[in-house]
Enzyme design. Structure first.
Site, PDB file in Angstrom:
ATOM      1  N   ILE A  61       2.578  32.216  10.928  1.00 24.38           N
ATOM      2  CA  ILE A  61       1.935  33.505  10.618  1.00 24.38           C
ATOM      3  C   ILE A  61       2.705  34.296   9.557  1.00 24.38           C
ATOM      4  O   ILE A  61       2.188  35.256   9.004  1.00 24.38           O
ATOM      5  CB  ILE A  61       1.732  34.391  11.879  1.00 24.38           C
ATOM      6  CG1 ILE A  61       3.061  34.621  12.624  1.00 24.38           C
ATOM      7  CG2 ILE A  61       0.671  33.800  12.800  1.00 24.38           C
ATOM      8  CD1 ILE A  61       2.997  35.720  13.666  1.00 24.38           C
ATOM      9  N   ALA A  83       0.314  35.189  18.567  1.00 26.35           N
ATOM     10  CA  ALA A  83       1.505  34.409  18.221  1.00 26.35           C
ATOM     11  C   ALA A  83       2.740  35.292  18.286  1.00 26.35           C
ATOM     12  O   ALA A  83       2.765  36.384  17.723  1.00 26.35           O
ATOM     13  CB  ALA A  83       1.363  33.824  16.815  1.00 26.35           C
ATOM     14  N   THR A 132       2.663  43.936  24.991  1.00 26.95           N
ATOM     15  CA  THR A 132       3.229  43.854  26.335  1.00 26.95           C
ATOM     16  C   THR A 132       3.558  45.244  26.889  1.00 26.95           C
ATOM     17  O   THR A 132       3.813  46.183  26.126  1.00 26.95           O
ATOM     18  CB  THR A 132       4.522  42.995  26.290  1.00 26.95           C
ATOM     19  OG1 THR A 132       5.235  43.164  27.497  1.00 26.95           O
ATOM     20  CG2 THR A 132       5.437  43.412  25.150  1.00 26.95           C
ATOM     21  N   ASP A 133       3.612  45.346  28.207  1.00 27.06           N
ATOM     22  CA  ASP A 133       4.029  46.608  28.836  1.00 27.06           C
ATOM     23  C   ASP A 133       5.531  46.861  28.646  1.00 27.06           C
ATOM     24  O   ASP A 133       6.008  47.965  28.894  1.00 27.06           O
ATOM     25  CB  ASP A 133       3.667  46.630  30.333  1.00 27.06           C
ATOM     26  CG  ASP A 133       4.347  45.534  31.151  1.00 27.06           C
ATOM     27  OD1 ASP A 133       4.998  44.647  30.559  1.00 27.06           O
ATOM     28  OD2 ASP A 133       4.235  45.574  32.397  1.00 27.06           O
ATOM     29  N   GLU A 134       6.272  45.810  28.193  1.00 25.16           N
ATOM     30  CA  GLU A 134       7.725  45.974  28.082  1.00 25.16           C
ATOM     31  C   GLU A 134       8.119  46.983  27.003  1.00 25.16           C
ATOM     32  O   GLU A 134       9.241  47.473  26.984  1.00 25.16           O
ATOM     33  CB  GLU A 134       8.398  44.616  27.828  1.00 25.16           C
ATOM     34  CG  GLU A 134       8.052  43.633  28.930  1.00 25.16           C
ATOM     35  CD  GLU A 134       8.933  42.396  28.987  1.00 25.16           C
ATOM     36  OE1 GLU A 134      10.086  42.462  28.544  1.00 25.16           O
ATOM     37  OE2 GLU A 134       8.443  41.373  29.482  1.00 25.16           O
ATOM     38  N   TYR A 158      13.374  41.461  22.452  1.00 24.41           N
ATOM     39  CA  TYR A 158      11.948  41.073  22.534  1.00 24.41           C
ATOM     40  C   TYR A 158      11.064  42.316  22.541  1.00 24.41           C
ATOM     41  O   TYR A 158      10.158  42.455  21.707  1.00 24.41           O
ATOM     42  CB  TYR A 158      11.694  40.240  23.806  1.00 24.41           C
ATOM     43  CG  TYR A 158      10.213  40.117  24.158  1.00 24.41           C
ATOM     44  CD1 TYR A 158       9.326  39.456  23.300  1.00 24.41           C
ATOM     45  CD2 TYR A 158       9.701  40.659  25.338  1.00 24.41           C
ATOM     46  CE1 TYR A 158       7.973  39.351  23.615  1.00 24.41           C
ATOM     47  CE2 TYR A 158       8.355  40.554  25.657  1.00 24.41           C
ATOM     48  CZ  TYR A 158       7.486  39.901  24.788  1.00 24.41           C
ATOM     49  OH  TYR A 158       6.151  39.803  25.095  1.00 24.41           O
ATOM     50  N   SER A 159      11.339  43.248  23.462  1.00 23.68           N
ATOM     51  CA  SER A 159      10.440  44.409  23.566  1.00 23.68           C
ATOM     52  C   SER A 159      10.566  45.301  22.330  1.00 23.68           C
ATOM     53  O   SER A 159       9.577  45.914  21.898  1.00 23.68           O
ATOM     54  CB  SER A 159      10.679  45.191  24.860  1.00 23.68           C
ATOM     55  OG  SER A 159      12.019  45.549  25.010  1.00 23.68           O
ATOM     56  N   SER A 161      11.022  44.186  19.301  1.00 26.76           N
ATOM     57  CA  SER A 161      10.219  43.560  18.231  1.00 26.76           C
ATOM     58  C   SER A 161       8.725  43.771  18.488  1.00 26.76           C
ATOM     59  O   SER A 161       7.951  43.992  17.556  1.00 26.76           O
ATOM     60  CB  SER A 161      10.548  42.069  18.100  1.00 26.76           C
ATOM     61  OG  SER A 161      10.144  41.349  19.249  1.00 26.76           O
ATOM     62  N   LYS A 162       8.308  43.726  19.752  1.00 29.66           N
ATOM     63  CA  LYS A 162       6.885  43.964  20.057  1.00 29.66           C
ATOM     64  C   LYS A 162       6.541  45.438  19.783  1.00 29.66           C
ATOM     65  O   LYS A 162       5.470  45.749  19.258  1.00 29.66           O
ATOM     66  CB  LYS A 162       6.565  43.592  21.508  1.00 29.66           C
ATOM     67  CG  LYS A 162       6.625  42.114  21.824  1.00 29.66           C
ATOM     68  CD  LYS A 162       5.615  41.249  21.084  1.00 29.66           C
ATOM     69  CE  LYS A 162       4.190  41.452  21.520  1.00 29.66           C
ATOM     70  NZ  LYS A 162       3.272  40.471  20.886  1.00 29.66           N
ATOM     71  N   ASN A 257      11.003  41.043  42.603  1.00 26.93           N
ATOM     72  CA  ASN A 257      11.180  39.611  42.311  1.00 26.93           C
ATOM     73  C   ASN A 257      11.489  38.785  43.551  1.00 26.93           C
ATOM     74  O   ASN A 257      10.906  37.724  43.769  1.00 26.93           O
ATOM     75  CB  ASN A 257      12.307  39.415  41.285  1.00 26.93           C
ATOM     76  CG  ASN A 257      11.822  39.677  39.871  1.00 26.93           C
ATOM     77  OD1 ASN A 257      10.621  39.846  39.627  1.00 26.93           O
ATOM     78  ND2 ASN A 257      12.750  39.751  38.929  1.00 26.93           N
TER      79      ASN A 257
HETATM   80  N1  LIG Z   1       3.320  35.981  29.008  1.00 30.43           N
HETATM   81  C1  LIG Z   1       3.177  37.219  29.411  1.00 30.43           C
HETATM   82  O1  LIG Z   1       3.366  37.525  30.600  1.00 30.43           O
HETATM   83  C2  LIG Z   1       2.746  38.297  28.426  1.00 30.43           C
HETATM   84  C3  LIG Z   1       2.432  39.565  28.925  1.00 30.43           C
HETATM   85  C4  LIG Z   1       1.987  40.548  28.022  1.00 30.43           C
HETATM   86  C5  LIG Z   1       1.866  40.258  26.686  1.00 30.43           C
HETATM   87  N2  LIG Z   1       2.200  39.020  26.235  1.00 30.43           N
HETATM   88  C6  LIG Z   1       2.025  38.768  24.786  1.00 30.43           C
HETATM   89  O2  LIG Z   1       0.985  37.806  24.675  1.00 30.43           O
HETATM   90  C7  LIG Z   1       1.212  36.956  23.565  1.00 30.43           C
HETATM   91  C8  LIG Z   1       1.182  35.516  24.020  1.00 30.43           C
HETATM   92  O3  LIG Z   1       2.177  35.333  25.025  1.00 30.43           O
HETATM   93  P1  LIG Z   1       2.400  33.897  25.687  1.00 30.43           P
HETATM   94  O4  LIG Z   1       3.101  34.111  26.961  1.00 30.43           O
HETATM   95  O5  LIG Z   1       1.145  33.132  25.655  1.00 30.43           O
HETATM   96  O6  LIG Z   1       3.414  33.280  24.634  1.00 30.43           O
HETATM   97  P2  LIG Z   1       3.870  31.777  24.423  1.00 30.43           P
HETATM   98  O7  LIG Z   1       5.326  31.840  24.097  1.00 30.43           O
HETATM   99  O8  LIG Z   1       3.407  30.905  25.540  1.00 30.43           O
HETATM  100  O9  LIG Z   1       3.047  31.309  23.129  1.00 30.43           O
HETATM  101  C9  LIG Z   1       3.319  31.807  21.847  1.00 30.43           C
HETATM  102  C10 LIG Z   1       2.573  30.927  20.842  1.00 30.43           C
HETATM  103  O10 LIG Z   1       2.831  31.458  19.542  1.00 30.43           O
HETATM  104  C11 LIG Z   1       3.135  30.364  18.676  1.00 30.43           C
HETATM  105  N3  LIG Z   1       4.016  30.858  17.607  1.00 30.43           N
HETATM  106  C12 LIG Z   1       5.299  31.303  17.719  1.00 30.43           C
HETATM  107  N4  LIG Z   1       5.776  31.655  16.506  1.00 30.43           N
HETATM  108  C13 LIG Z   1       4.780  31.439  15.605  1.00 30.43           C
HETATM  109  C14 LIG Z   1       4.655  31.618  14.199  1.00 30.43           C
HETATM  110  N5  LIG Z   1       5.675  32.083  13.473  1.00 30.43           N
HETATM  111  N6  LIG Z   1       3.470  31.307  13.619  1.00 30.43           N
HETATM  112  C15 LIG Z   1       2.427  30.827  14.332  1.00 30.43           C
HETATM  113  N7  LIG Z   1       2.511  30.613  15.682  1.00 30.43           N
HETATM  114  C16 LIG Z   1       3.667  30.924  16.308  1.00 30.43           C
HETATM  115  C17 LIG Z   1       3.823  29.335  19.557  1.00 30.43           C
HETATM  116  O11 LIG Z   1       3.764  28.029  18.989  1.00 30.43           O
HETATM  117  C18 LIG Z   1       3.030  29.466  20.840  1.00 30.43           C
HETATM  118  O12 LIG Z   1       1.898  28.620  20.824  1.00 30.43           O
HETATM  119  C19 LIG Z   1       2.536  37.384  22.960  1.00 30.43           C
HETATM  120  O13 LIG Z   1       2.270  38.215  21.863  1.00 30.43           O
HETATM  121  C20 LIG Z   1       3.218  38.164  24.080  1.00 30.43           C
HETATM  122  O14 LIG Z   1       4.067  39.144  23.566  1.00 30.43           O
HETATM  123  C21 LIG Z   1       2.637  38.034  27.058  1.00 30.43           C
END
Ligand SMILES: NC(=O)c1ccc[n+]([C@@H]2O[C@H](COP(=O)([O-])OP(=O)(O)OC[C@H]3O[C@@H](n4cnc5c(N)ncnc54)[C@H](O)[C@@H]3O)[C@@H](O)[C@H]2O)c1
Length: 352
Positions: A61, A83, A132-134, A158-159, A161-162, A257
């Site tokens: 991306i 992503a 994310t809620d974080e 992480y949070s 950057s989000k 937890n």
């Molecule tokens: N997992 C959770 O509990 C949760 C909760 C709230 C929000 N989120 C958000 O939801 C989204 C997805 O989370 P997830 O748990 O499915 O993540 P994940 O880590 O399972 O998947 C991330 C995907 O992004 C792809 N990716 C990473 N860097 C990339 C890049 N530079 N270019 C293209 N693709 C890239 C990876 O290959 C992977 O397929 C994220 O933005 C995360 O912040 C996750």
């Protein structure tokens, strides 16, 4: 006709969303852009890979040229951006990768959308950022919740950057009038989650008789949502959310937890046919994660009241379904933990 660029569709939540969109909207084109990092696994999408309305593109991306080419080639009028680098522990050891993907990657997509969408079109346009809620930091007192008005206060790389990517999305809405929407969701659980995250890691460790490392005393509280309910919420917000708005998504389902782990161990033992309490001794308390937020709890009432969404599964039901899925899909788990999952598809796309 909607041509939707989904980013991160080979990841955990992304694969559930892609499956939902491809099956529910046969007249949409779904383009899945994913770099296939360690977290991306196209085996999560075997059942949709041959569908005529689905296209996979391996790519980053942050690659502006590639992203602008995809906008042109597929006449993209919707983006659902998932992503990201998503694991807090990895962000503590490697914050730069998180800034690159989560901040610069989001900015790259925003800029590409802004430029391509300058040309007039009758098609509705929307840039949906999944967050994310974080970003809200930690709650101390029981009975308090994150709302869409809660001040941002991220504590981990992480949070942070989000949070930064959320700010860029709002800035593009306010500065350039980009039709954006953001959602902030609590912890997801369900099938196809990479086993560095608590629930799949622990299910697999119990199966193998390995230790279950619990941070601190396991006192941290999280809200949990079944992943398919998150995907349904994204679908709803993408189609019916208001431009420039933010929606919190949560399960109304807080767990300390250690309590969640106790229920999980009991469920796995039960489904494996082990005597009650058999795997409790595997629980091992380890040094707490630095900056570990005490409690997250989401108030999702705006989404419920304005768009009529609510979780479809009770937690106990979702947890049993999840444990059963991992036990029934040991081959998927074994291919992920051995690293074999990367070979087949990576070779296929690297050779193109
Ligand atoms: N997992 C959770 O509990 C949760 C909760 C709230 C929000 N989120 C958000 O939801 C989204 C997805 O989370 P997830 O748990 O499915 O993540 P994940 O880590 O399972 O998947 C991330 C995907 O992004 C792809 N990716 C990473 N860097 C990339 C890049 N530079 N270019 C293209 N693709 C890239 C990876 O290959 C992977 O397929 C994220 O933005 C995360 O912040 C996750």
């Amino acid at each position: 006709m909607r041509n939707i660029l989904v980013t991160g569709g080979a990841g955990f939540i992304g694969s559930h969303l892609v499956r939902l969109l491809v099956n529910k909207y046969p007249d949409y084109r779904i383009v899945n852009l994913d770099a296939l990092t360690y977290a991306g696994n196209l085996e999560n999408l075997r059942d949709v890979e041959g569908m005529p309305n689905y296209t996979f593109v391996k790519g980053d991306i942050c690659d502006y040229e590639l992203v602008t080419r995809l906008f042109r080639e597929y006449d993209i009028n919707g983006v659902i951006h998932l992503a990201a680098e998503s694991h807090v522990d990895r962000s503590i050891t490697d914050p730069f990768t998180f800034a690159r993907t989560n901040v610069l990657g989001t900015l790259t997509l925003l800029q590409a959308a802004k430029e391509y969408w300058k040309q007039p079109s009758d098609a509705p346009r929307r840039f949906y950022h999944v967050s994310t809620d974080e970003v809200y930091g930690a709650l101390e007192a029981a009975g308090t919740f994150f709302t869409e008005e809660t001040r941002y206060d991220p504590h981990s790389p992480y949070s942070a950057s989000k949070a930064s990517s959320d700010h860029f999305v709002r800035a593009f809405h306010d500065t350039y009038g980009l039709p954006t929407v953001i959602s902030n969701c609590s912890n997801n659980y369900g099938p196809y989650q990479f086993p560095e995250k608590l629930i799949p890691l622990f299910i697999n460790n119990i199966r193998l008789g390995k230790k279950l490392p619990v941070y601190g005393k396991g006192e941290n509280v999280r809200d949990w949502l079944y992943v398919e309910d998150h995907a349904r919420a994204i679908d709803l917000i993408f189609h019916e959310g208001k431009d420039g708005d933010t929606y919190n998504i949560g399960g109304f389902n807080e767990w300390k937890n250690i309590d969640l782990i106790t229920v999980l161990v009991t469920a796995v033992d039960c489904l494996l046919g082990n005597p009650e309490g058999h795997s409790m001794d595997l629980i091992t308390f380890v040094t707490d994660r630095p900056g570990h937020d005490a409690r997250y709890a989401i108030d999702a009432s705006k989404l419920q009241d304005e768009l009529g969404w609510e979780p479809s599964l009770q937690f106990e039901e979702g947890l049993i379904k999840t444990v059963q899925w991992y036990l029934d899909n040991q081959e998927w788990m074994d291919r992920v933990t051995s690293g074999d999952y990367m070979e087949y598809y990576n070779n296929m796309y690297n050779n193109r």
